[in-house]
Scaffold this motif. Structure first.
Motif, PDB file in Angstrom:
ATOM      1  N   SER A 637       0.835  -1.201   0.000  1.00 45.42           N
ATOM      2  CA  SER A 637       0.000   0.000   0.000  1.00 45.42           C
ATOM      3  C   SER A 637       0.873   1.255   0.000  1.00 45.42           C
ATOM      4  N   ALA A 640       2.332   1.697  -3.474  1.00 48.75           N
ATOM      5  CA  ALA A 640       1.356   2.199  -4.446  1.00 48.75           C
ATOM      6  C   ALA A 640       1.167   3.705  -4.294  1.00 48.75           C
ATOM      7  N   LYS A 641       1.206   4.208  -3.055  1.00 48.52           N
ATOM      8  CA  LYS A 641       1.096   5.653  -2.830  1.00 48.52           C
ATOM      9  C   LYS A 641       2.318   6.379  -3.376  1.00 48.52           C
ATOM     10  N   TYR A 644       1.936   6.578  -7.051  1.00 48.69           N
ATOM     11  CA  TYR A 644       0.980   7.623  -7.419  1.00 48.69           C
ATOM     12  C   TYR A 644       1.651   8.996  -7.390  1.00 48.69           C
ATOM     13  N   SER A 666       0.351   1.448  -9.823  1.00 49.99           N
ATOM     14  CA  SER A 666      -0.321   1.827  -8.584  1.00 49.99           C
ATOM     15  C   SER A 666      -1.785   1.383  -8.603  1.00 49.99           C
ATOM     16  N   GLN A 667      -2.449   1.578  -9.752  1.00 45.43           N
ATOM     17  CA  GLN A 667      -3.848   1.169  -9.885  1.00 45.43           C
ATOM     18  C   GLN A 667      -4.007  -0.333  -9.653  1.00 45.43           C
ATOM     19  N   PHE A 670      -3.768  -1.234  -5.866  1.00 42.08           N
ATOM     20  CA  PHE A 670      -4.937  -0.860  -5.070  1.00 42.08           C
ATOM     21  C   PHE A 670      -6.166  -1.691  -5.445  1.00 42.08           C
ATOM     22  N   ARG A 671      -6.274  -2.098  -6.697  1.00 44.98           N
ATOM     23  CA  ARG A 671      -7.395  -2.985  -7.073  1.00 44.98           C
ATOM     24  C   ARG A 671      -7.242  -4.328  -6.370  1.00 44.98           C
ATOM     25  N   ASP A 675      -8.698  -1.389  -2.089  1.00 44.46           N
ATOM     26  CA  ASP A 675      -8.732  -0.049  -1.478  1.00 44.46           C
ATOM     27  C   ASP A 675      -9.399   0.911  -2.458  1.00 44.46           C
ATOM     28  N   TRP A 678      -8.307   4.858  -2.318  1.00 44.22           N
ATOM     29  CA  TRP A 678      -7.068   5.180  -3.010  1.00 44.22           C
ATOM     30  C   TRP A 678      -7.133   4.867  -4.505  1.00 44.22           C
ATOM     31  N   LEU A 679      -7.904   3.885  -4.860  1.00 46.03           N
ATOM     32  CA  LEU A 679      -8.088   3.594  -6.284  1.00 46.03           C
ATOM     33  C   LEU A 679      -8.713   4.794  -6.977  1.00 46.03           C
TER      34      LEU A 679
END
Length: 935
Positions: A637, A640-641, A644, A666-667, A670-671, A675, A678-679
């Motif tokens: 997580s 992924a941030k 982004y 990142s997408q 989160f998928r 989440d 965030w997605l």
């Protein structure tokens, strides 16, 4: 002989001389003199040598009275008759004051002021009244003050000397304590104040300087002070303190007690001495406060620092991108201004003393300034660094100091009469201060060294050990403050009621010393294995990183609420500390801590438009996660941030391929994590990339999903963001009515959430739509409100867009001069913050407004426009950037106008010249038109 040696040693120390210097003056080897004084190896002083010693002391003005000579002679069972009458009447002994005891035979009293008075009385004349100096119990005169003299001038302390002298002149001030860390210059200042008071005859009964640096037993302070006043121990064993009180009672005397920090347990002696006397005053130098009633603490500051370099460092940019920099040339009087700075002056003088070829020039002034700033204005550190110019070139010295002070300044200087052993190197000086700390204070001291740019009570929690209480922290900070190892920063009072108004910091040399203790804690805590202590260091750093991650998360959340200004100011204040933690994590591959901290910090880089700096760190963090790849959901997580943030900044830097890659990654994360909040945010980032390249329908698909997810989760902030972005898409598709509706709903949510930055961005879009509708009054109302918010928040991204849209509004009203002013201001802002995309769409409107401004454009202006149009076209083609519709229209209108008003061959030539221009050059033709001919 040992008593003679002890008295001689005290006299030399009080005057700042060494036994080695005395030996050289006598013309004998120092070891031989030592043997003679101690009486070993058949060594013994003969009478001629004793006479020469006493004459040397008189010549050096270390003794002032004949009684002092008699006292020295008495210690070796000799009398005044060792010197004949001619010697007493000749220099240097003739300068001594006081009478000699009359011998029983064969000795006449030498002529003196007193004997002259007697002669007048014998002749029946009325003599002038004789002075009545304070006398010791042995009849000596204290008014004949003995003060050490500095061999070099005291630099940058005039105001300080005035203030301390003024304090000592006040009736209600009797004890002034000059407090500061080692190497700050307390001793020299104390000596200078004493010399000034002596010159001004402020203390009629005298001034005495009593060095205490070699004394470590507090019980001997009173005895040492008595000896410094020429008082010898009485046969009836009267306590030294009582002798002191009896002697100074009612007399106007100043005692300078130098280096009291290791004797602070003897502070009650000073308290009693002041309590039983009336006119005695004390000037103390110490690294710690004394904590007694009536103490006036005067904190000795470092030397004022010179202004930082006026040349901004180049900002790194990703490879294969258009690069540019903002360089501010130094002012013409830069050298003259630097030469007036005390820190620079001290460095130059000491460097010149080490090498007479050294001088301050326009070529080396910035390096000298850098050195002085790195050393935080600490006089001892500056002097030691200047002495290293014998070994290193100036630029090399600056680089070495930047890397480590201790590596350069731990080398001992050659000893001299003015410098104690603990001042021969910076290491020795700091070792001495550190040795005065209790174990818990040592631990707190080296942990506080983690803070690169100071701390307050709140952020000091970052290093608070497990189990420690707030009271422990307060007590520890108070102790370190009183011992001059931390300082209170001079900064404005905090505006936030919840924010600590006090900020503390360490001078940089002390901070690095603290780092060394953290790296080698076995020096401080016994019976600890190396591996355990290494893990302890890592544990402290991990705790530090985790604290800042949570702290940044809280402040970032506040950036989108009513406390945005306070939060942004706090982020700016603590930024150096945060980056220090991040650097440690990256260098030590502390992946989880780095990911958590960077995931939060990315939003500060975006919000503050610190794109280039953010990119450098984000790319390093992503590289850290390549091998091995994180599998833990929490780390994924965070990653992924980070991806982004990297993608969002990449769009602004026109790195669209990179942006698409990291945002898609990142997408996917989160998928998989499910989440949705965030997605939705990442889908907004993908839409930003698509619309920036003209893929508006693709962008709308991303945004529709983002809006649906945000409404589903009830996250109004994300709903507002999606509505704002849908408004941008509608503007590009020339659907002004839809854009208006999206933006109105967005503005309503932002006002509800008190999200001021969201309000500013949405007001800009509403201003743009109103301009398209020719409703200029409404447009200006929106834009002026947005501008005020942006100025209040210091947000350049929003302010840049405001300036550009204002330019369109004034252009639509044919106010071309005001339009040009706003457009140029927008260009400056975009260029300064590294917003390449903003620079390009600004440049696309520049020719249209500039040509309108002239009315009838001159041939030169048409040529200028043709070249700028060619440059903008080429730069846009290289980056695939896509500006708002009205900017594209102005760009096309300008091309048609210039082509129709210039000969085709000239237009094509200038267009091609423009195509070869860099972004720097293109911007320069607008902001610095006088330099246009250089391109």
């Amino acid at each position: 002989m040992l008593e003679f040696r002890g008295l001689l040693k005290r006299i030399l120390q009080q005057g700042g001389y060494s036994q080695q210097q005395l030996a050289r003056a006598l013309g004998i080897h120092p070891t031989l003199l030592s043997n003679k004084l101690v009486g070993v190896r058949k060594g013994r002083l003969n009478n001629p040598e004793i006479k020469q010693i006493i004459k040397t002391l008189a010549e050096w003005e270390l003794i002032f009275t004949r009684q002092e000579v008699l006292q020295l002679l008495a210690e070796v069972d000799l009398t005044a008759q060792l010197f004949n009458a001619k010697e007493w009447a000749s220099l240097p002994l003739s300068n001594l004051t006081g009478d000699l005891p009359l011998p029983t035979t064969g000795f006449s009293q030498p002529a003196s002021a007193n004997s002259a008075q007697t002669s007048k009385q014998d002749k029946g004349e009325t003599p002038a009244p004789a002075p009545t100096p304070a006398t010791t119990s042995q009849g000596g005169s204290l008014a004949a003050t003995r003060l050490p003299q500095g061999l070099t001038r005291l630099i940058g302390r005039d105001n300080l000397l005035d203030e301390v002298s003024e304090l000592l002149s006040r009736e209600d001030v009797r004890l002034v304590n000059l407090v500061g860390p080692g190497g700050i210059g307390k001793t020299r200042i104390g000596q200078a104040v004493a010399q000034r008071m002596f010159t001004q005859k402020r203390f009629k009964d005298g001034i005495r300087y009593i060095p205490l640096d070699n004394l470590t037993n507090p019980a001997l302070v009173a005895k040492t002070m008595a000896e410094g006043l020429g008082l010898s121990e009485k046969k009836d064993n009267t306590p030294a303190l009582d002798q002191l009180i009896d002697f100074v009672a009612g007399q106007e005397i100043l005692l300078v007690l130098d280096n009291f920090e290791q004797l602070v347990e003897a502070a009650p002696v000073l308290d009693q001495l002041l309590g039983y006397t009336t006119n005695l005053k004390l000037l103390v130098t110490s690294r710690v406060t004394l904590g007694i009633y009536g103490e006036w603490v005067y904190t000795v500051p470092p030397l004022p620092l010179p202004e930082n370099s006026q040349t901004l460092p180049l900002q790194e940019t990703p490879p294969n991108t258009v690069q540019y920099q903002l360089t501010v040339l130094p002012s013409p009087d830069r050298l003259a201004t630097a030469m007036k700075n005390p820190a620079v002056t001290l460095f130059v003088e000491r460097a010149r003393a080490a090498d007479n070829r050294f001088s301050l020039t326009a070529l080396n002034v910035e390096t000298v300034i850098r050195i002085c700033r790195v050393l935080d204005g600490l006089p001892l550190a500056i002097e030691l660094a200047a002495a290293r110019t014998r070994l290193f070139e100036l630029t090399t010295l600056a680089e070495l100091l930047q890397q480590s002070y201790m590596a350069v300044l731990k080398i001992e200087t050659r000893p001299d009469k003015w410098r104690t052993e603990r001042h021969l190197s910076l290491q020795a000086c700091l070792d001495w201060s550190y040795s005065l700390l209790e174990p818990k204070e040592k631990e707190l001291f080296y942990q506080l060294g983690l803070f690169a740019d100071g701390f307050n009570m709140e952020t000091a929690q970052a290093i608070l050990p497990t189990g420690a209480t707030q009271e422990d922290l307060y007590t520890g900070l108070d102790s370190l403050l009183s011992k001059s190892l931390i300082q209170v920063s001079e900064e404005p009072q905090a505006q936030d009621p919840g924010e600590s108004p006090r900020r503390f910091r360490m001078l940089e040399p002390l901070r690095e010393f603290g780092f060394e203790q953290l790296k080698h804690p076995t020096l401080n805590r016994a019976q600890a294995s190396t591996s355990k202590e290494e893990s302890e260091e890592r544990k402290v750093w991990r705790q530090y990183c985790i604290f800042w991650a949570g702290w940044v998360r809280r402040e970032v959340e506040r950036l989108y609420g009513p406390e945005v200004q306070l939060s942004y100011r706090r982020m700016q204040t603590e930024y150096s500390n945060i980056v220090e933690a991040l650097e440690w994590g990256l260098q030590n591959r502390a992946r989880r801590e780095v990911l958590e901290l960077t995931a939060e910090l990315a939003f500060y880089w975006i919000w503050g438009t610190r794109y280039s700096e953010g990119t450098r760190y984000l790319d390093r963090v992503i590289a850290l996660c390549q091998d091995p790849r994180p599998t833990d959901p929490i780390e994924l997580s965070f990653l992924a941030k980070v991806l982004y943030g990297t993608g969002f900044i990449a769009v602004n830097q026109i790195e669209f391929k990179k942006a698409e890659q990291v945002l898609q990654e990142s997408q996917a994360i989160f998928r998989n994590l499910g989440d949705k909040v965030w997605l939705a945010r990442v889908l907004g980032g993908l839409a930003f990339r698509a619309t920036s390249q003209g893929e508006f329908k693709v962008g709308r698909v991303y945004l529709d999903e983002s809006l649906a997810l945000s409404r589903e989760s009830g996250n109004e902030m994300r709903v507002a963001a999606a509505l704002n972005n849908l408004g941008v898409v509608a503007i590009h598709l020339r659907e002004d009515d839809a854009a208006w509706d999206y933006c109105q709903e967005c503005l309503s949510l932002c006002r509800k959430q008190e999200n001021r930055i969201g309000q500013a961005m949405t007001l800009n879009l509403l201003g743009y739509v109103a301009t398209n509708r020719q409703n200029f009054e409404e447009a200006q109302a929106f834009l002026e409100e947005s501008q005020q918010i942006s100025l209040d928040l210091g947000n350049k991204e929003s302010l840049n867009l405001t300036q550009n849209v204002l330019a369109l509004a004034y252009y639509g009203q044919a106010d071309y001069e005001t339009a040009a002013q706003h457009l140029n201001e927008g260009l400056r802002i975009a260029y300064e913050m590294g917003d390449r995309f903003g620079v390009l769409y600004n440049l696309s409107a520049q020719p249209a407004i500039a040509l309108k401004l002239e009315g009838e454009p001159s041939p030169d202006k048409l040529v200028w426009a043709a070249r700028l149009l060619g440059a903008t076209s080429a730069l846009q083609n290289r980056t695939s950037g896509f500006a708002l519709p009205r900017y594209r229209e102005l760009f096309e209108e300008s091309i048609a106008f210039v082509r129709s008003n210039l000969a085709l061959s000239i237009f094509e030539t200038e267009w091609k010249l423009g195509e070869s221009m860099t972004l720097d050059e293109a911007v320069n033709t607008v902001l610095n038109p006088q330099e246009y001919n250089e391109f």
